[in-house]
Every structure is written in C-alpha cells, then in structure tokens.
Scaffold this motif. Structure first.
Motif: not given
Length: 191
Positions: A75-84, A142-160
């Motif tokens: 798929k494309t993400n911000n103009g670049t092709v991303v493999r998934f 992006g695909d989650d625009s209907a939701g709200v993204e929150c950083k996990a407490e004390g995490s650098q890499h995880i969000s919900y």
C-alpha cells in the motif's frame, strides 16, 4: 505405608537442601503456562516479532509459530510504498505487520488474545487507563481516523486505538466524558 512412601520421596529434598528448590522454574509449574506462553505486546515488539525481524513471509510465520495464516500486500503511505503482511486467525484479521527497508516498523494487533505487557487487551475501556485525553491522546489518522490514539503509560513504542459511538464533527476529538465509554479496538507497536 503411605507415610513411608511420602517420607522416601521427601528425603532427597531434605538432604539436598533449599539449593535444589531454588533452581526450580516455579512459573513453569503453573498450569496456565504448560502449553506455552501467550504472545504479548512489549517494548521490543509483539511476541518474537521485533524491529530487527526481517519483513519476510517465512521469518514472520516462524516467529508466529504457525498460529496464523499470512497474506501479503502493498500500500502507499505518505507517498511511499509500504509492504505488509496480514496475519489471519481463521477468517478474522488478527495482526497487520508493516515494514520498511527490509525490517518490521509497525505491528497493529486486533487479536483479543494478545494483550500488552501491562495487561491491556482489545475491549479494555478508556476509563480503566485514563481519566482524560489531554497529555495522552490525539485524534487518530489514516485507517484509524474515526478513533482516538493514546500512548501507553510509560511506553516509547506502544499505543492504543480507542473506538466508540460519537456523533460529533469529523476531525474533532470526543470529550473526556464520551471517551470514558470507548474501548481499545487496536494495540499498535512502532519501532
């Protein structure tokens, strides 16, 4: 006779002392751990999938222990092709593994059997984790625009990603009162 058998079984333990017991892996003795540990989202990644894992179907399948059926795509993400890769459990989408430059950079978890190391899982209410969105959350994109993204407490890499009912204007975040009823619909790990 029974007491003699118990005594004979206990004698080696008594003679060897506590050093023998300290080397026992007690957590492995728990019945819920007998059939392998469950996959969880940690700072390093999801289960055996980390930022160093090659974005290769066989490598990902091996890291998932064959528990999921994989489908690949681009798929494309911000103009670049991303493999998934989509990890399917039966006919349900359980995970989406994205990458760039040959390694994994993002994993979206939708499988309710996979929780974060903090115990947060799909369906956990916003109110269990946060009292207000300020300082923790932002409108998802992006695909989650209907939701709200929150950083996990004390995490650098995880969000919900939290989802729920709201009839407000598009692009605006719901109020804290509304968010209290929303639930985790996705756990995201980013490199």
């Amino acid at each position: 006779m029974k007491s003699l058998r118990l005594t004979l079984c206990a004698i080696p333990l008594v003679l060897t002392g506590c050093s023998t017991l300290s080397s026992v892996n007690w957590s492995a003795a728990n019945p819920w751990n007998w059939f392998g540990s469950s996959t969880e989202v940690t700072e390093q990644g999801v289960g055996k999938l980390t930022g160093a894992t090659t974005l290769d179907e066989k490598t990902i399948a091996d890291a998932l222990d064959g528990d999921y059926r994989l489908r690949s795509g681009m798929k494309t993400n911000n103009g670049t092709v991303v493999r998934f890769f989509e990890a399917m459990k039966g006919d349900k989408l359980a995970m989406v593994v994205n990458g760039d430059q040959g390694t994994i950079n993002r994993i979206d978890v939708l499988d309710s059997n996979i929780a974060s190391a903090a115990g947060v899982e799909i369906g956990t209410p916003f109110s269990d984790l946060y009292t207000k969105a300020f300082g923790h959350c932002q409108k998802a994109t992006g695909d989650d625009s209907a939701g709200v993204e929150c950083k996990a407490e004390g995490s650098q890499h995880i969000s919900y990603i939290f989802s729920g009912d709201w009839s407000g204007p598009e692009g605006i975040m719901p109020s804290d009162d509304t968010l209290q009823e929303w639930k985790v619909s996705k756990i995201i790990w980013r490199r």
